[in-house]
Design an enzyme around this catalytic site. Structure first.
Site, PDB file in Angstrom:
ATOM      1  N   ASP A 117      -2.064  -1.071  -1.773  1.00 55.71           N
ATOM      2  CA  ASP A 117      -2.844  -1.180  -0.547  1.00 55.71           C
ATOM      3  C   ASP A 117      -3.798   0.005  -0.454  1.00 55.71           C
ATOM      4  OD1 ASP A 117      -3.676  -2.205   1.869  1.00 55.71           O
ATOM      5  OD2 ASP A 117      -2.106  -1.210   3.022  1.00 55.71           O
ATOM      6  N   TYR A 119      -7.342   1.871   1.566  1.00 59.16           N
ATOM      7  CA  TYR A 119      -7.601   2.478   2.885  1.00 59.16           C
ATOM      8  C   TYR A 119      -9.124   2.582   2.982  1.00 59.16           C
ATOM      9  CZ  TYR A 119      -6.329   6.146   6.430  1.00 59.16           C
ATOM     10  OH  TYR A 119      -6.117   6.905   7.559  1.00 59.16           O
ATOM     11  N   HIS A 124     -11.615   2.662  10.158  1.00 59.79           N
ATOM     12  CA  HIS A 124     -10.154   2.676  10.315  1.00 59.79           C
ATOM     13  C   HIS A 124      -9.596   4.045   9.927  1.00 59.79           C
ATOM     14  CE1 HIS A 124      -5.976   1.384  10.209  1.00 59.79           C
ATOM     15  NE2 HIS A 124      -5.878   1.848   8.975  1.00 59.79           N
ATOM     16  N   ARG A 133      -3.409  12.749  13.034  1.00 58.36           N
ATOM     17  CA  ARG A 133      -3.615  14.177  12.761  1.00 58.36           C
ATOM     18  C   ARG A 133      -4.695  14.741  13.686  1.00 58.36           C
ATOM     19  NH1 ARG A 133      -2.719  11.191   8.355  1.00 58.36           N
ATOM     20  NH2 ARG A 133      -4.895  10.567   8.205  1.00 58.36           N
ATOM     21  N   GLU A 190      -1.912  -4.999  10.393  1.00 64.21           N
ATOM     22  CA  GLU A 190      -3.140  -4.516   9.773  1.00 64.21           C
ATOM     23  C   GLU A 190      -3.844  -5.719   9.165  1.00 64.21           C
ATOM     24  OE1 GLU A 190      -2.459   0.141   8.857  1.00 64.21           O
ATOM     25  OE2 GLU A 190      -1.873  -1.192   7.239  1.00 64.21           O
ATOM     26  N   GLU A 192      -6.377  -7.343   6.791  1.00 62.87           N
ATOM     27  CA  GLU A 192      -6.987  -6.903   5.535  1.00 62.87           C
ATOM     28  C   GLU A 192      -7.374  -8.114   4.685  1.00 62.87           C
ATOM     29  OE1 GLU A 192      -4.607  -4.003   3.484  1.00 62.87           O
ATOM     30  OE2 GLU A 192      -3.679  -3.238   5.313  1.00 62.87           O
ATOM     31  N   ASP A 224      -0.674  -6.558   6.798  1.00 66.61           N
ATOM     32  CA  ASP A 224       0.217  -5.491   6.343  1.00 66.61           C
ATOM     33  C   ASP A 224       0.961  -4.940   7.559  1.00 66.61           C
ATOM     34  OD1 ASP A 224       1.364  -3.378   4.949  1.00 66.61           O
ATOM     35  OD2 ASP A 224      -0.426  -2.122   5.106  1.00 66.61           O
ATOM     36  N   GLN A 231       6.584   5.170  10.277  1.00 60.01           N
ATOM     37  CA  GLN A 231       5.527   5.733   9.430  1.00 60.01           C
ATOM     38  C   GLN A 231       5.221   7.180   9.801  1.00 60.01           C
ATOM     39  OE1 GLN A 231       1.849   3.575   9.855  1.00 60.01           O
ATOM     40  NE2 GLN A 231       0.708   4.898   8.464  1.00 60.01           N
ATOM     41  N   TYR A 235       5.964   9.906   6.670  1.00 56.97           N
ATOM     42  CA  TYR A 235       4.898   9.816   5.682  1.00 56.97           C
ATOM     43  C   TYR A 235       4.450  11.134   5.043  1.00 56.97           C
ATOM     44  CZ  TYR A 235       0.791  11.378   8.396  1.00 56.97           C
ATOM     45  OH  TYR A 235      -0.140  12.104   9.079  1.00 56.97           O
ATOM     46  N   LYS A 244       6.070   0.411   5.989  1.00 59.05           N
ATOM     47  CA  LYS A 244       5.164  -0.656   5.558  1.00 59.05           C
ATOM     48  C   LYS A 244       5.757  -1.563   4.493  1.00 59.05           C
ATOM     49  CE  LYS A 244       0.910   1.795   6.624  1.00 59.05           C
ATOM     50  NZ  LYS A 244       0.030   0.734   7.161  1.00 59.05           N
ATOM     51  N   THR A 248       4.842  -8.009   4.124  1.00 58.41           N
ATOM     52  CA  THR A 248       3.384  -8.109   4.059  1.00 58.41           C
ATOM     53  C   THR A 248       3.082  -9.596   3.925  1.00 58.41           C
ATOM     54  OG1 THR A 248       3.255  -5.995   2.903  1.00 58.41           O
ATOM     55  CG2 THR A 248       1.303  -7.402   2.796  1.00 58.41           C
ATOM     56  N   THR A 335      -6.835  -1.785   6.124  1.00 55.31           N
ATOM     57  CA  THR A 335      -7.227  -2.371   7.406  1.00 55.31           C
ATOM     58  C   THR A 335      -8.743  -2.448   7.531  1.00 55.31           C
ATOM     59  OG1 THR A 335      -5.305  -1.273   8.299  1.00 55.31           O
ATOM     60  CG2 THR A 335      -6.871  -2.182   9.895  1.00 55.31           C
ATOM     61  N   GLU A 349      -5.091   1.217  16.700  1.00 54.58           N
ATOM     62  CA  GLU A 349      -6.472   1.632  16.968  1.00 54.58           C
ATOM     63  C   GLU A 349      -7.009   0.958  18.218  1.00 54.58           C
ATOM     64  OE1 GLU A 349      -7.748   0.228  12.898  1.00 54.58           O
ATOM     65  OE2 GLU A 349      -9.417   1.523  13.464  1.00 54.58           O
TER      66      GLU A 349
HETATM   67  O1  LIG Z   1      -3.858   7.889   7.852  1.00 56.47           O
HETATM   68  C1  LIG Z   1      -2.656   7.637   7.770  1.00 56.47           C
HETATM   69  O2  LIG Z   1      -1.797   8.486   7.695  1.00 56.47           O
HETATM   70  C2  LIG Z   1      -2.201   6.227   7.758  1.00 56.47           C
HETATM   71  C3  LIG Z   1      -2.965   5.206   7.456  1.00 56.47           C
HETATM   72  C4  LIG Z   1      -2.507   3.831   7.498  1.00 56.47           C
HETATM   73  O3  LIG Z   1      -1.487   3.463   8.070  1.00 56.47           O
HETATM   74  C5  LIG Z   1      -3.376   2.824   6.891  1.00 56.47           C
HETATM   75  C6  LIG Z   1      -2.904   2.086   5.679  1.00 56.47           C
HETATM   76  O4  LIG Z   1      -1.780   1.677   5.428  1.00 56.47           O
HETATM   77  C7  LIG Z   1      -3.978   1.665   4.781  1.00 56.47           C
HETATM   78  C8  LIG Z   1      -4.840   0.686   5.466  1.00 56.47           C
HETATM   79  O5  LIG Z   1      -4.366  -0.429   5.725  1.00 56.47           O
HETATM   80  O6  LIG Z   1      -5.996   0.989   5.739  1.00 56.47           O
HETATM   81 CA   LIG Z   2      -2.472  -1.388   5.136  1.00 57.31          CA
END
Ligand SMILES: O=C(O)/C=C/C(=O)CC(=O)CC(=O)O
Ligand SMILES: [Ca+2]
Ligand SMILES: [Mg+2]
Length: 402
Positions: A117, A119, A124, A133, A190, A192, A224, A231, A235, A244, A248, A335, A349
């Site tokens: 997956d 990003y 997003h 963050r 999510e 996608e 997703d 998470q 993470y 995650k 899916t 996403t 979001e």
């Molecule tokens: O920025 C992060 O820590 C987390 C990001 C996500 O959860 C997004 C991800 O799984 C990827 C996506 O679908 O864009």
């Molecule tokens: Ca994702």
């Protein structure tokens, strides 16, 4: 012109012809089907009826045989399909092989191999960076140099309609002193697109950024499902894991790459210029519009054309270290979110971390409750000037296992 009686505005005209896997209440065999209008064509039977040499490759109980057969076979089958659906002399023999789509059951169309997956949406990634963050720059310094991604869990990819069991795990909100175990309280989606690899690549080799069409068979819609509380706690520093990996969902129809030719658009623009291995002739995006419906109410329209990284760049990056790919591998875009609020492809979001609820069927909502249903559909410009459809990926949340 087809001898079929198709409405002009069908999303499943001859410019689409997506592949799926179906059975019927009276015949449990899983057969490869092609969606046309509101019907499904039994592909192996149709190819056999016209004496095609490809009848056998699609008669293996899934799309696996066709995926592995490679680009020349994909092109040949598509040409044969166009021929048998337009030649009036074929109508009599092919018509009995068409069944109403409403009466068939659709299955996971291929054996999913490795799942990655990405990003790839700047909107997003910026939003999630701010939410996860708040004290740092939203985009990490690497984000515009490489398509960021992670390896997911191919074995938990399910077809549209499969119920999604609320995951349990460790949760720790910022104001809690210690983690607790229990059902996720921040279950999310999510929206996608996913790309299905047909022809894989050997370990120690890489797929060039101009070679997408030799490897990618087609595209599906992906949901997703993401447990934001699991998470957020797990993470750092290795990235997405149990938040995650529990489910899916993909749409049951695989839209062939050839059907997406009219949907190709330039990327929104990349600055700085990416490294050489990410620059190529195939750096197109796709003008696919997704629609997210929550309990039957449309809540967002994520525009795929806004994606920063192209499908070809994601595949080139995925293999640049010599990692192999296999037939049936799935890589998802990440996403899809656009610049506007109503274009955001995840509820975290859309509701800004739960602080700004959305109204769904008259109720103020943030994350998913048990019993909620999410349906993501998608359409794109078709070759004939109309539109083509991906169908939809649907899922209902069921309570956590006791
Ligand atoms: O920025 C992060 O820590 C987390 C990001 C996500 O959860 C997004 C991800 O799984 C990827 C996506 O679908 O864009
Ligand atoms: Ca994702
Ligand atoms: Mg059409």
């Amino acid at each position: 012109m087809t001898w079929l009686d198709l409405p002009d505005d069908t999303l499943f005209g001859l410019d689409n012809l997506p592949y799926g896997l179906f059975s019927t209440p009276t015949d449990s065999r899983r057969r490869v089907g092609v969606a046309v209008g509101d019907q499904v064509l039994d592909l192996a039977a149709a190819l056999a009826a016209v004496g095609s040499t490809h009848a056998e490759v699609v008669d293996s109980g899934s799309l696996d045989g066709l995926l592995a057969a490679g680009r020349p076979a994909w092109d040949a089958v598509r040409a044969e399909l166009a021929d048998l659906l337009t030649d009036p002399a074929r109508a009599e023999s092919i018509r009995p092989l068409l069944l109403p789509r409403s009466g068939v059951h659709l299955h996971l169309p291929f054996t999913v191999g490795d799942y990655v997956d990405f990003y790839a949406s700047e909107h997003h990634a910026t939003n999630l960076g701010r939410l996860f963050r708040p004290d740092s720059e939203p985009l990490m310094p690497n984000w515009k140099h490489l398509p960021v991604g992670y390896h997911g869990r191919g074995g938990t990819v399910v077809v549209s309609g499969t119920p999604v069991v609320r995951p349990c795990g460790q949760r720790k909100a910022p104001d809690e002193a210690a983690p607790t175990y229990g059902p996720s309280r921040r279950l999310d989606i999510e929206a996608e697109l996913g790309f299905v690899v047909g022809t894989g690549s050997l370990q120690g080799t890489r797929i060039g950024v101009d070679d997408l069409a030799d490897h990618v068979f087609g595209a599906v819609i992906v949901n997703d499902w993401s447990a934001r509380d699991l998470q957020a706690w797990e993470y750092v520093p290795l990235g997405p894991h149990l938040g995650k990996s529990f489910a899916t969902s993909i749409s049951p129809w695989v839209v062939p790459l050839a059907a997406l030719e009219a949907a190709r658009v330039p990327l929104p623009g990349q600055d700085p210029e990416p490294l050489e291995y990410l620059r190529g002739r195939e750096d197109w995006g796709l003008d696919v519009e997704l629609v997210v419906a929550w309990n039957g109410e449309e809540v967002s329209r994520p525009p795929y054309r806004e994606m920063y990284w192209s499908p070809a760049q994601m595949l080139a990056h995925l293999t640049v270290n010599g990692a192999s790919t296999r037939s049936g591998d799935l890589y998802a875009s990440g996403t899809v979110s656009g610049p506007r609020r109503e274009q955001r492809g995840a509820f975290i979001e859309l509701t800004w971390g739960g602080a700004e609820p959305v109204t769904v069927q008259g109720e103020q909502r943030t994350f998913l409750a048990d019993g909620d249903e999410v349906v993501i559909s998608a359409t794109a410009p078709g070759v004939g000037g109309g539109r083509i459809g991906f169908g939809e990926v649907a899922g209902t949340v069921v309570p956590a296992a006791p």
